[in-house]
Each structure stands twice: as C-alpha cells, then as structure tokens.
Design an enzyme around this catalytic site. Structure first.
Site, mmCIF file in Angstrom:
data_model
loop_
_atom_site.group_PDB
_atom_site.id
_atom_site.type_symbol
_atom_site.label_atom_id
_atom_site.label_comp_id
_atom_site.label_asym_id
_atom_site.label_seq_id
_atom_site.Cartn_x
_atom_site.Cartn_y
_atom_site.Cartn_z
ATOM 1 N N HIS B 37 -35.290 16.895 -29.300
ATOM 2 C CA HIS B 37 -36.420 16.977 -30.226
ATOM 3 C C HIS B 37 -37.001 18.393 -30.275
ATOM 4 O O HIS B 37 -37.371 18.887 -31.335
ATOM 5 C CB HIS B 37 -37.517 15.983 -29.827
ATOM 6 C CG HIS B 37 -37.365 14.636 -30.464
ATOM 7 N ND1 HIS B 37 -36.568 13.654 -29.926
ATOM 8 C CD2 HIS B 37 -37.888 14.115 -31.600
ATOM 9 C CE1 HIS B 37 -36.627 12.581 -30.707
ATOM 10 N NE2 HIS B 37 -37.413 12.828 -31.727
ATOM 11 N N LYS B 102 -40.264 3.025 -26.591
ATOM 12 C CA LYS B 102 -41.179 2.090 -25.938
ATOM 13 C C LYS B 102 -42.432 2.862 -25.557
ATOM 14 O O LYS B 102 -42.366 4.049 -25.270
ATOM 15 C CB LYS B 102 -40.535 1.429 -24.711
ATOM 16 C CG LYS B 102 -39.950 2.410 -23.705
ATOM 17 C CD LYS B 102 -40.551 2.308 -22.357
ATOM 18 C CE LYS B 102 -39.903 3.279 -21.383
ATOM 19 N NZ LYS B 102 -40.749 3.621 -20.255
#
Lengths: 279, 187
Positions: B37, B102
């Site tokens: 990322h 999550k």
C-alpha cells in the site's frame, strides 16, 4: 554440572516453532468448543464453528492455523546446574530460522523498526531468560501475532486507583480494541513490578493454560470477574456481536514500589499459541 | 441468506450490498498489505501508473504463509485493516470498490466509501487455513521483493465474507454488538 549441546536447543526450538503454529493446544480448543455450544447469538455461533473447522484443517494438514505466524517469543527457564556448549542466543535463532523456513511459516520480522526491511528468516527471536534451580532447560515457544499485540496497553496507575482502577483499565483496553485483535481473545494481565516487568508478566500470563486459574484465590476470582465483565461488553467473535468476546483472563502479579501500580494488558487472539519442552 | 457475488465489483453491485450481508466472492481479487500500500500511494502521489487495474477492483489485506509443494497458497486470512487507513481513500478515489480485511476503519475511509461507492468486507481473522481452500489460483504480479507482502493476483471461489461497512456507511461493528445487547437485555 550437566552439559547440553547448543544443537539440542536449536532442534527443540525448530520443532516447537512448527508445532505451535500448526496445532492449537487442547485448553484453547476445549474452551472454543464450549463457547460455540453456549453462544446464544447465531452469527457468533457460526463464526466460532468456522474457527473450529479452521484449527481442525490446520491439525490435519499441518498448516499454520493463522497466516500471521508471529514473531517467535522464546521463553527459557535454565537450571543453574546446566552448562551449554555453544552460543545459546545463536542456537535459539538458528532454531527459529530452521523452523520458519522448514515449516513454511511466514517471515514477519523487519531488521529495523523504521527502515522496515524484512530479515527473511523471522529472526531475531524475542528471547526471555530466567535462571532457576536444577539441571534442566524448559523451553517455550510462543509465536505472537501483531493484530492482537498492537491492541495491548500499559498504565502506570496510582496506588489510590486500587482494584477499581485496574479493572477499569483492563475493560477500557478490551473495549477500545473491539474487533481488531480477532476476538474471542485471551487477555494477559501483568500487575505490579516496574513498567517493563508488568509488560513481561502480561506476556508470561498468556503462556498459562486457560483452564488453570491463578494459584492465589484473590487473583483467580479477579480473573473470573473480569472475564464475565468482558463478555458482557457484547463485542463477540470478530466484533460482530455476541457473548464470546474473551476465552480467558490470565493475571500474573508481582510486588511493586510504594508509589506505583503498573498494569499491563497483553491481548492475544483466539489463536493463542505456545508449546513447551523440557530438556 | 448468502449472496453470491462476482468480481469485478461494479458500483451497481456495491450499492445492493447491505451491512451484515453474508457473501461468497468468486473471481479475481488482489492482495496488498502495509508495504505494498505504501508503494501504491507513492505511485499515486507521483502521478505514475499502478501495477494493477484498480477500476472496480477488490483488495484483500493479507500476507499469506509460503505454499508447500502442491498447494496454491499457504494460510491466508485477513490482517487488521486500520493500518491501511492512510492509503485506502486514494485507491477508492481511483476506482477500487472492494476491501477485505478485519477490524475498524477510520472516518476518512468511511467517507471515501460513501462518496465513491465502495464496500468493506470482513473475513474471519485467524482462519487462514480454512480461507486458503477458497483460493484456486495465486500469482505474484508486483513487488516480489516484499515476499508475503507482495501483490498477488488471486482467483477465489465462494470466498466467505460479511459486509462490515456498506456504501451508505452503516457499520456492523456498531450495529452487531448493539443488536446483540438489546436482544440479550430483552430476554
């Protein structure tokens, strides 16, 4: 003086790294099964059943239970009548290196917290030594995932905060962690000592089987009470709601200074892993 | 009820998904976590092209364990998503519609989800062995030097997820526990 070869240490650490990551211990399995049985919230029950299916697959196929195979926390209790032939630190790290490559475990350690280059072999391990009496070495490997590690916290409370302050801090830490550490969690708590000693005790608390309460009745009662309070928060498995937020609260305590009340909370996920061998 | 969805995840498909829906995803998804990322963000900041087709893409926050011979992939469950919060809004702006992870997301991510029409799915954390069974193909498509953190292109079949934050910003981490506690009190 009993002599133990460094190679024996390496081989033991290697084996324990693989076993801990692929085979969940019985205390955790039994607890998750019981929670799945008792869970009244359907979504939560369904998640717990999938967690059971997951560790069964891992058991059967020798697969890591979780992809975060952790940083290897290695605890050694070394009998003072033992002499180790060879370099002990190197032997432990070699065991981790061999375990993580041979066991197809993920390498999750970076060489520097700021430049963040992966060491490629999951070394160095986090090593904790204790010298005890006798001529044996007890080695425990506890791979620690960081989803839960990141949700851990420490507070230097005032003595006047007392037991109420301790409870509040533990509940606040679990509430704020919410879904992040993969509930149902195991909560390791260290009370007393110094800033670092409390954190160490919290981590050590996670090594105790969750069906074994603290040996002191006062702390065993506190563990029980905190577990009930945590499970009344409603966070539930994965944070989707439900009764099963924590599997256990394990507390370790130690004398401290007249001016202090350190409390550390080290959170672990439902994949709370540790394997031990005595040489 | 379980909803079967196929990638690419168009905005029309995203709009139909509601918080708490159980879904089974089939099709191509990409993996990326912290390090990948960071690199994608650097490319965006420098107006350079991305190594993956971001339009209508779904990114799974995961760093799998190495595969043994004969295995498609090792254990492959979700990692905690908030560490991607500094990066996700830019990717959503560029066309990413799905995220699988999550844990909580911050306000900036939720705003981007609502503004551009995206969805945040939760997969069960700590179930990497089980989830790996739904991954049928796996290929590294960018940043192989990152090892487990490289970008992998996955072909998944009936990959189980739950809608945690839908395109209206409804959040299962708020609604789920609240509903449970209300029901529990009532009984």
């Amino acid at each position: 003086m009993r002599e133990i070869d460094a190679l024996t240490i390496t081989n033991t650490v290697k084996k324990l790294c693989i076993e801990a990551n692929c085979h969940l211990s019985c205390d955790i399995k039994n607890c998750i099964s019981a929670c799945a049985e008792n869970e009244p919230w359907p979504t939560a029950k369904d998640i717990l059943n999938q967690i059971i299916e997951n560790y069964e697959i891992a058991d059967r196929e020798n697969l890591p239970i979780c992809q975060d195979t952790g940083v290897a926390c290695v605890f050694l209790e070394i009998g003072q009548d033992v002499h180790i032939n060879g370099n002990l630190n190197d032997a432990i790290n070699e065991g981790v290196r061999q375990g993580y490559s041979g066991g197809f475990l993920r390498k999750s350690v970076v060489r520097d917290p700021l430049d963040r280059v992966n060491t490629g072999d999951n070394t160095p391990a986090m090593i904790y030594y204790e010298i005890v009496s006798g001529d044996k070495i007890k080695i425990t490997v506890a791979p620690k995932g960081f989803g839960s590690e990141n949700m851990s916290a420490i507070a230097m409370l005032r003595p006047s905060d007392g037991i109420a302050g301790v409870k509040d801090f533990i509940l606040k830490t679990v509430r704020e962690a919410g879904p992040n550490p993969c509930p149902p969690i195991v909560v390791g708590v260290g009370i007393g000592g110094t800033f670092d000693k409390a954190a160490y005790l919290a981590k050590k608390a996670l090594l105790r089987p969750i069906d074994l309460p603290n040996a002191t009745p006062f702390y065993a009662d506190l563990e029980k009470e905190l577990l009930e309070k945590i499970n009344a928060l409603g966070i539930g498995p994965q944070g989707f709601g439900g009764q099963t937020t924590a599997l256990a609260v394990n507390i370790e305590h130690f004398p401290t200074h007249i001016a202090g009340l350190p409390v550390a909370v080290n959170i672990n996920c439902h994949v709370t892993r540790h394997k031990t061998e005595v040489i | 009820m379980t909803i079967k969805i196929h990638t690419p995840l168009t905005r029309e498909k995203v709009k139909e998904l509601k918080v708490g829906d159980s879904c089974l995803i089939t099709g191509t998804i990409y993996t990326a976590r912290d390090a990948a990322h960071k690199r994608l963000k650097e490319l965006i900041d420098n107006d350079k092209p991305l190594p993956i087709d971001i339009e209508n893409s779904t990114i799974y926050f995961v760093g799998p364990t190495p595969s043994k011979s004969g295995q498609v992939i090792g254990s492959a469950g979700p990692t905690t998503s908030y560490r991607m919060d500094d990066y996700s809004p830019d990717l959503i702006k560029l066309g990413q519609t799905g995220m699988i992870g999550k844990g909580k997301r911050n306000g900036a991510v939720i705003d981007a989800i609502k503004t551009y029409g995206a969805v945040y799915f939760g997969a069960i954390g700590g179930c990497g062995a089980l989830l790996s069974k739904c991954i049928k193909k796996c290929k590294v498509v960018a940043y192989p030097d990152l090892g487990a953190e490289a970008i992998h292109k996955l072909e998944v079949e009936d990959f189980p997820v739950v809608v945690v934050i839908d395109s209206h910003g409804n959040n299962l981490y708020e609604i789920g526990p609240k509903n449970y506690l209300t029901q529990n009190k009532a009984e």
